[in-house]
Design an enzyme around this catalytic site. Structure first.
Site, PDB file in Angstrom:
ATOM      1  CD1 TRP A 100      42.293 -14.982  89.955  1.00  0.00           C
ATOM      2  CD2 TRP A 100      40.373 -15.986  89.398  1.00  0.00           C
ATOM      3  NE1 TRP A 100      41.347 -14.003  89.784  1.00  0.00           N
ATOM      4  CE2 TRP A 100      40.152 -14.572  89.446  1.00  0.00           C
ATOM      5  CE3 TRP A 100      39.298 -16.814  89.074  1.00  0.00           C
ATOM      6  CZ2 TRP A 100      38.919 -13.998  89.168  1.00  0.00           C
ATOM      7  CZ3 TRP A 100      38.064 -16.228  88.800  1.00  0.00           C
ATOM      8  CH2 TRP A 100      37.883 -14.847  88.848  1.00  0.00           C
ATOM      9  CG  ASP A 101      46.050 -13.168  88.073  1.00  0.00           C
ATOM     10  OD1 ASP A 101      45.719 -12.040  87.709  1.00  0.00           O
ATOM     11  OD2 ASP A 101      46.060 -13.512  89.268  1.00  0.00           O
ATOM     12  CD  GLU A 118      39.577 -10.664  95.085  1.00  0.00           C
ATOM     13  OE1 GLU A 118      39.784  -9.442  94.952  1.00  0.00           O
ATOM     14  OE2 GLU A 118      40.434 -11.520  94.904  1.00  0.00           O
ATOM     15  CE  LYS A 133      39.262  -5.929  94.095  1.00  0.00           C
ATOM     16  NZ  LYS A 133      40.257  -6.693  94.875  1.00  0.00           N
ATOM     17  CD  GLN A 134      37.508  -9.287  90.660  1.00  0.00           C
ATOM     18  OE1 GLN A 134      38.128  -9.373  89.618  1.00  0.00           O
ATOM     19  NE2 GLN A 134      38.063  -9.535  91.843  1.00  0.00           N
TER      20      GLN A 134
END
Length: 803
Positions: free
Chosen positions: A345-346, A484, A604-605
């Site tokens: 998805w970057d 994630e 995680k983020q």
């Protein structure tokens, strides 16, 4: 170092992989890592060359099961050029006596310079100076110039250049159990006295790859063809103090290239027609000058130097040459083999920057998604849904490339991989379509390919939602969010989570945008689209309802990451930091202990906070209001504080998103996150990952943090919206953007004021909207005004002509 160079001094084997990634040269078609030409792939060095979109699929036996993986292929190595004093061993920094060594990446020119001095005992010293380029004007050419100078008595120097087809994909240690032998049928030959060629194929995708190399030196060139290599040799006489030059020019073609008949003929013909190194340099420099003008970004100090390096690598991966290709956004650039060169998805972090500088590249990247729409439809049908389900990892043909198992290097165990449940990637595709069309004004794309993707993604979300009578809301179950870490409830037999807020809110946004497109489509095109997609009469009404009734969970006065998040256990963050130091990969630490991150409130983020990255404050409030929730500043601030205290920042994107969000809610803490985002790759913050390939989304995201995050810049409703929030540490900067028909709109933030300059042209006026006023600038006008927060009723100033 200057603001336009990136230099490494001294030879450090432990840092070589990192330097090779950050000194990669490319042009959007192919890229080559910054490895030393005299060194082969080993534990220290890893030369690698990658063509955008060149993939191959292989099967491996892993953890007792057969697994298929598609990889971006490491192509034959065109770099090899080694040297030695006659009769002595080949010189490398690992085998010779290094008296001095430095590498300098010249960002302005896209040239990598290398200087090394070798001690040769009684024969004095040998100085080696090299310049390397991957041509930005001619996407199929590369060149290497090497200068040798001896200090001491005259010597005879043997130089050997090669094209090496014996390469494998071996750049990522944790993939070592997977088959990496992608190239077969390696053949070599001689095309002319100074030119050799190599051809091969990928094992399953059957892509033909051909290289031709010309060696130029002031001595006869001899050729031989050992297995898998084409080798050219020269013997040079080096008088003391006199510099002798060897030039190597290479052409690369594959059978995927347009407008060629045969890749081998094309490569031989191109290298034969290529001029010498000096003549090659001129159009290369011109092309880079043009790129830098279009991507103009001026930030002072060290932050500006790092941003320029990030921009350099974005342009090398996604250049105007990319607009001619069928490729997506590789998460690790064309710089290494991590993530196998896959498309995630970057683009969500890359396209917002490209939209305002290289919209033709953004359009091509979206066309990559549209060409794989049928595959996304098929993926939805497999799980019994209508619409389009885009894969979390995409490669050549758009099938799901996510792993079924992944290795935890800390425990050595292979574990089930449920990342394919990150179905929010479809919303990212839809968001990118919308943002591109808003910035470019490309109604043709929106009404055709864009509308088709939007409708099919909206249809998937509508078919994924189920009604819960107890809540009076629709729910989306069994997904994984951007975090994630969490892929299941504690003790659950099946993977997936219910009502990930990011997934549900962005799904609601997609449904609303799809309805807007349907309303705005010209009637003939609307009829065609309805017929092509088989849109039912009742679907728009269903979408309207869902866009207002999708469930958003809360716990207390904080937005929940997913339903039940607030019921999870709290983690002893201090204890784990004390025991392990770095806990970015907390999931691996806990699994190695026999525990699971699924049990804890630990991310995680950014997950919920990603909403603050995608949408400005006003638009996010409108979205929540549409879903029946009040989202005021206090609720958002509490939510930001809550998750910031529970995030391990195990992704390079985490610092970027948190810096973006904190710039508007906790400015005092924003800069530390911004600094982390700037340092992620250059300092290899993740611990060894940059050597496997740069993190393209994070690099592009830092550029966009300045361009849109600190200015509040949005392209919406046919206008540019601005709401600056410059940080004290980054309060002065400027950049230019291309907005629709206006090329080079310049914006400068400096000392409490904002300056906007619209270049002279025959175009229409430009609408600017700020929190406290609306402006209309004519071409050729410059306007300056105080930041809205400092305005206090001050009036904007105007001046005609260029700034």
């Amino acid at each position: 170092m200057t603001g336009w160079t990136w230099k490494y001094e001294g030879y450090d084997p432990g840092q070589e992989r990192l330097r090779e990634s950050l000194c990669t040269l490319g042009n959007g078609y192919f890229a080559t890592r910054g490895a030393l030409p005299e060194c082969v792939a080993d534990d220290v060095h890893y030369p690698g060359t990658y063509v955008a979109g060149c993939y191959n699929r292989l099967a491996s036996e892993v953890a007792g099961r057969r697994v298929e993986n598609e990889d971006m292929v490491n192509l034959p190595n065109w770099l090899p050029l080694r040297f030695r004093l006659a009769g002595k061993q080949w010189l490398t920094p690992d085998t010779g006596t290094v008296l001095g060594h430095e590498q300098t990446l010249h960002l302005s020119s896209g040239v990598l310079e290398r200087r090394t001095r070798y001690g040769c005992g009684e024969r004095g010293t040998l100085s080696v100076r090299q310049w390397r380029l991957v041509h930005m004007a001619d996407a199929h050419l590369a060149a290497l110039r090497t200068e040798f100078t001896v200090e001491g008595p005259a010597v005879e120097l043997e130089v050997e250049a090669a094209l090496d087809g014996r390469v494998t994909n071996a750049g990522v240690a944790r993939y070592q159990d997977l088959d990496g032998r992608h190239l077969v049928h390696v053949h070599t030959g001689t095309a002319a006295a100074d030119t050799v060629w190599l051809r091969c194929r990928t094992r399953t995708s059957d892509i033909r790859i051909c290289l031709a190399a010309r060696l130029t030196a002031d001595a006869p060139v001899t050729t031989r063809h050992p297995a898998g290599r084409a080798v050219q040799s020269v013997r040079l006489h080096l008088p003391p103090g006199r510099t002798v030059t060897v030039d190597k020019t290479v052409a690369l073609h594959t059978s995927r290239d347009p407008a060629i008949s045969d890749p081998l003929d094309a490569a031989i013909g191109r290298v034969g027609a290529a001029p010498g190194f000096d003549e090659l340099l001129h159009p290369h420099l011109t092309a880079w000058n043009q790129l830098w003008r279009r991507a103009d970004l001026d930030v002072p100090g060290e932050a500006g130097r790092v941003l320029r390096l990030h921009l350099f690598h974005v342009l090398q991966t996604l250049s105007p040459h990319t607009a001619e290709l069928d490729v997506g956004v590789p998460a690790r650039g064309l710089h290494g083999e991590a993530y196998r060169g896959h498309v995630f998805w970057d683009e969500l972090f890359v396209l917002p920057y490209l939209n305002l500088h290289f919209p033709e590249v953004s359009c091509a990247l979206l066309c990559y998604r549209h060409r794989r729409l049928d595959r996304a439809r098929a993926a939805a049908r497999v799980i019994g849904k209508r619409g389009a389900l885009y894969p979390w990892q995409s490669g050549s043909d758009g099938r799901e490339e996510s792993q079924e198992v992944h290795l935890n290097p800390r425990s050595g165990r292979w574990l089930p991989d449920h990342s394919r449940l990150q179905r929010h990637v479809g919303s990212a595709v839809a968001y990118n379509v919308w943002q591109y069309c808003e910035a470019s004004g490309d109604a043709e794309f929106l009404y055709t390919k864009g509308a088709e993707m939007l409708l099919e993604i909206a249809r998937f979300w509508a078919d994924s939602a189920t009604y819960d009578e107890s809540l009076g809301r629709h729910r989306i179950r069994g997904v994984v969010g951007p975090d994630e870490y969490h892929d299941a409830y504690p003790g659950a037999l099946a993977p997936g989570l219910d009502d990930n807020t990011y997934t549900n809110v962005t799904a609601a946004w997609v449904l609303d945008r799809a309805l807007q497109v349907l309303r705005e489509l010209p009637e003939p095109r609307r009829r065609e689209l309805v017929e092509r997609t088989g849109l039912d009469d009742g679907e728009p009404d269903q979408w309207e309802e869902l866009s207002r009734t999708l469930y958003v969970p809360f716990h207390g006065d904080v937005i929940s990451q997913f339903h039940g998040y607030g019921d999870l256990a709290e983690l002893d963050w201090g204890g784990y930091r004390k025991r392990y130091g770095g806990i970015r990969r907390l999931d691996r630490i806990l699994e190695a202990e026999g525990d699971s991150v699924n049990r804890y409130q630990a991310s995680k983020q950014a997950d919920v906070l990603m909403l603050g990255y995608l949408f400005g404050p006003a638009e996010l409030q409108e979205l929540f209001a549409r879903l029946g929730h009040r989202l005021d500043e206090d609720i958002w601030r509490r939510t930001v504080d809550y998750y910031l205290a529970r995030t391990s920042h195990g992704s390079t994107l985490s610092g970027l998103v948190h810096g973006w969000v904190l710039a508007r809610s906790r400015r005092a803490d924003a800069w530390s996150c911004c600094q982390e985002a700037l340092l992620e790759d250059i300092a290899d913050v993740q611990g060894g990952t940059t050597g496997e390939g740069i993190h393209l989304g994070a690099m592009a995201g830092t550029l966009d943090l300045v361009q849109r995050g600190l200015t509040g810049l949005e392209s919406r409703d046919g206008a540019l919206w601005l709401d600056p929030v410059p940080l004290p540490e980054l309060s002065s900067f400027s950049f230019s953007v291309r907005y629709r028909s206006h090329w080079g709109v310049r914006m400068r933030v400096e000392r409490g004021r904002l300056e906007i300059a619209v270049p002279s042209s025959d175009r229409t006026s430009l609408d600017i909207r700020l929190p406290d006023r609306e402006l209309r600038l004519e071409p050729g006008e410059t306007c300056w005004l105080p930041h809205p927060s400092k305005a206090h009723g001050a009036q904007a100033g105007r001046s005609p002509g260029e700034p």
